[in-house]
Design an enzyme around this catalytic site. Structure first.
Site, PDB file in Angstrom:
ATOM      1  N   HIS A 194       0.847  -1.196   0.000  1.00 13.07           N
ATOM      2  CA  HIS A 194       0.000   0.000   0.000  1.00 13.07           C
ATOM      3  C   HIS A 194       0.884   1.249   0.000  1.00 13.07           C
ATOM      4  CE1 HIS A 194       0.982   0.366   4.236  1.00 13.07           C
ATOM      5  NE2 HIS A 194       0.477  -0.842   4.487  1.00 13.07           N
ATOM      6  N   HIS A 245       3.869   1.663   2.331  1.00 14.71           N
ATOM      7  CA  HIS A 245       5.091   0.957   1.924  1.00 14.71           C
ATOM      8  C   HIS A 245       5.839   1.759   0.866  1.00 14.71           C
ATOM      9  CE1 HIS A 245       2.655  -2.737   3.235  1.00 14.71           C
ATOM     10  NE2 HIS A 245       3.659  -2.643   4.091  1.00 14.71           N
ATOM     11  N   CYS A 259      -1.149  -9.147  20.651  1.00 16.26           N
ATOM     12  CA  CYS A 259      -1.879  -8.673  19.459  1.00 16.26           C
ATOM     13  C   CYS A 259      -1.420  -9.484  18.262  1.00 16.26           C
ATOM     14  CB  CYS A 259      -1.635  -7.187  19.188  1.00 16.26           C
ATOM     15  SG  CYS A 259      -2.310  -6.685  17.575  1.00 16.26           S
ATOM     16  N   CYS A 293       0.078  -7.201  15.403  1.00 13.33           N
ATOM     17  CA  CYS A 293       1.437  -6.696  15.664  1.00 13.33           C
ATOM     18  C   CYS A 293       2.425  -7.849  15.797  1.00 13.33           C
ATOM     19  CB  CYS A 293       1.519  -5.939  16.986  1.00 13.33           C
ATOM     20  SG  CYS A 293       0.649  -4.396  17.058  1.00 13.33           S
ATOM     21  N   CYS A 300      -5.477  -3.340  21.466  1.00  8.22           N
ATOM     22  CA  CYS A 300      -4.141  -3.011  20.967  1.00  8.22           C
ATOM     23  C   CYS A 300      -4.060  -1.500  20.733  1.00  8.22           C
ATOM     24  CB  CYS A 300      -3.891  -3.755  19.658  1.00  8.22           C
ATOM     25  SG  CYS A 300      -2.445  -3.125  18.795  1.00  8.22           S
ATOM     26  N   HIS A 333      -3.745  -1.228  16.666  1.00 12.58           N
ATOM     27  CA  HIS A 333      -4.815  -1.731  15.796  1.00 12.58           C
ATOM     28  C   HIS A 333      -6.209  -1.620  16.410  1.00 12.58           C
ATOM     29  CE1 HIS A 333      -1.144  -3.794  14.261  1.00 12.58           C
ATOM     30  NE2 HIS A 333      -1.653  -3.350  13.133  1.00 12.58           N
ATOM     31  N   LYS A 378      -7.508   7.295   9.372  1.00  8.19           N
ATOM     32  CA  LYS A 378      -6.653   6.175   8.983  1.00  8.19           C
ATOM     33  C   LYS A 378      -7.184   5.612   7.660  1.00  8.19           C
ATOM     34  CE  LYS A 378      -4.829   2.038  11.315  1.00  8.19           C
ATOM     35  NZ  LYS A 378      -4.515   1.167  10.259  1.00  8.19           N
ATOM     36  N   LYS A 424     -10.039   0.473   3.439  1.00 10.23           N
ATOM     37  CA  LYS A 424     -10.860   0.199   2.253  1.00 10.23           C
ATOM     38  C   LYS A 424     -12.320   0.533   2.527  1.00 10.23           C
ATOM     39  CE  LYS A 424      -8.017  -3.017  -0.302  1.00 10.23           C
ATOM     40  NZ  LYS A 424      -7.217  -3.885   0.595  1.00 10.23           N
TER      41      LYS A 424
END
Ligand code: ME8
Length: 500
Positions: free
Chosen positions: A17, A20, A125, A128, A143, A146, A296, A299
């Site tokens: 994504h 990255h 988690c 993670c 978490c 997340h 954040k 999708k």
């Protein structure tokens, strides 16, 4: 000057994504800049293939983890040339040589007495792949990264005596204030250390997908110990027949995102201390790219910026430029396709592209393409005086956004210079021939210098332009503003950033 720079290695349980892409582009900009300085640069990126997330994703598809890793890693790797990333090696943590070296280093840590076997119980988690300590856990046992429910896990495994490094880590931070950058991240890491370090589990008994613990083969290493070591192991085998460790270790820069700060700024230096290895110079912690709505990216919210869409529409240079310019490197920031297009049109096409096209076109129209060999305008030249030094200072601190802004101020200055001097008016007046020569020589030289400085950000467009100027040299020594026009013959130039 040896300069070793790395990105985090990507989890290959999902698709690549924009986060990255962002980290690789920023790291690439710094690597290219360091090459311009004549540095002996080694730039590493790669794939983090072990651990629960990959094992779980493979299980969900009913295939072997290696098969999933092979397939997904190929997608991550294919992204690199598309983004114009100039990495020197791509590490996969399933490489035999990596696994062997992980075992060697971890064995050393074991032999040095920094491990023990114990019962681990804690909140874990799965996303993670990390146990959370009490002061990190959000209300409702969530978490902190997340915001998903943590699971209570207990197992017998090996521990790393992280707590023994409290004093040494505090000393590292005291002696090296630039170990973690920016400063806010340094403070965050230091306060985590000062809040008291607990030992961490370093192996997993129930997992098969990982590097075998050599002194207890029923266990594999916890994925973070295997993954962090990539920065060190890669140097041993990246260049066949040569060991680059001596030359490039310790690393100059690890570039990582803020969610993995603890691993890189606390665990990693402690592991190296335990193994008796030198500590990297800097960890630069960048922020997170958020959706255009400031939330954040996800999708389900429909606010994801797809790097491939931007590249298809506007080109890789445009994506690189947009991400480096839009969000101050180190901070979080919102990104979206409309804003990417707006910057393409307003800045790349109308400012830099237009400056380049009209400069080349005017030299061709008024002087048959030959850059007049006259002294350049000392005032405009003076405005470039400290530019290269300032950029070097900023890049030493990985400040890619601030460095780009300094160059961009010159792009804008040059466009104002064109308007002020109105070469098309001078061309009508024979008595102004010398003045026109000065303006054209000055602008051509300014465009050349700007393009050398922009080349880490816009490798494709600047290469075309520097070719047209007959001056393809990228070294920063060559970025000094020459006192006289070059006399070069300029080639015609296609629009660098056409309307799309
Ligand atoms: O963490 N914006 O891998 P990863 C900016 N395998 N950066 C982002 C981002 C976003 N929205 N999302 C992720 C891992 N990143 C481990 C690393 S290193 C020894 C092991 C960044 O695929 C993230 O912060 O989840 C990290 O630096 C990199 O992308 C890879 O994330």
């Amino acid at each position: 000057m040896a300069f070793y720079i790395t990105t985090a290695i990507d989890y290959v349980n999902g698709a690549p994504h924009v986060g990255h892409a962002y980290e690789k582009i920023a790291t690439d900009v710094i690597a290219r800049h360091m090459r311009q300085r004549g540095g002996d640069v080694f730039f590493l990126t790669g794939a983090d293939e072990h651990g629960e997330p990959v094992a779980d994703a493979a299980a969900a598809e009913g295939i072997a983890p290696q098969e999933l890793a092979d397939r997904n890693t190929a997608r991550f790797k294919a992204l690199l040339p598309v983004l114009e990333i100039s990495n020197d090696f791509y590490i996969r943590t399933t490489d035999d040589e990596h696994e062997r070296r992980v075992q060697e280093v971890m064995q050393r840590i074991h032999d040095n007495g920094y491990t023990y076997k114990g019962l681990y119980e804690g909140w874990y988690c799965p996303r993670c792949a990390d146990f959370k300590v009490e002061n990190e856990i959000l209300e409702g046992n969530l978490c902190p990264i997340h915001q998903i429910a943590l699971t209570r896990e207990s197992e017998e495994n090996w521990f790393f005596k992280l707590s023994e490094f409290q004093t040494e880590l505090e000393a590292l931070y005291a002696d090296h204030p630039s170990f973690v950058m920016p400063l806010a991240r340094y403070n965050e890491a230091l306060s985590f250390i000062q809040s008291g370090l607990q030992d961490v589990s370093l192996s997993r008994r129930h997992l098969k997908w990982g590097v075998t613990v050599p002194w207890d083969p029923d266990h594999v290493f916890y994925v973070w110990f295997d993954a962090l070591l990539n920065y060190y192991t890669a140097l041993g085998y990246a260049r066949p027949g040569a060991d680059l460790t001596e030359l490039f270790w310790p690393a100059t820069f690890h570039i990582i995102g803020k969610d993995i700060l603890k691993f890189h700024t606390v665990f990693w230096p402690a592991m190296l201390m335990a193994a008796g290895l030198p500590i990297p110079e800097h960890v630069f912690v960048h922020g997170f790219l958020l959706g255009a709505d400031g939330r954040k990216m996800s999708k389900s919210l429909g606010n994801v910026l797809d790097p491939f869409e931007v590249i298809d529409a506007l080109g890789a240079d445009a994506l690189r430029f947009y991400l480096m310019r839009e969000v101050q490197f180190g901070a979080d920031g919102a990104v979206g396709p409309e804003a990417a297009r707006a910057r393409y049109e307003a800045e790349l096409a109308n400012e830099y592209g237009n400056l380049a096209s009209r400069t080349v076109a005017m030299v061709r129209r008024y002087r048959d393409g030959v850059v007049p060999e006259v002294e350049v305008d000392p005032v405009l030249r003076g405005e470039f005086d400290r530019l290269v030094d300032d950029i070097i200072d900023l890049m030493d601190g990985a400040e890619v956004t601030a460095a780009l802004d300094l160059v961009w101020q010159r792009v804008r200055r040059c466009n104002r210079y064109v308007e002020e001097r109105a070469p098309w008016q001078l061309a009508k007046d024979d008595a102004a021939a010398h003045e026109l020569n000065v303006v054209l020589a000055t602008l051509t030289e300014a465009v050349r210098v700007i393009s050398v400085l922009l080349s880490p950000y816009l490798p494709d467009a600047t290469a075309k332009l520097l070719d047209a100027l007959g001056s393809p040299v990228l070294s920063l020594d060559g970025a000094a503003f020459a006192p006289r026009g070059s006399g070069a013959l300029l080639e015609p130039l296609e629009p660098l950033f056409p309307r799309r």
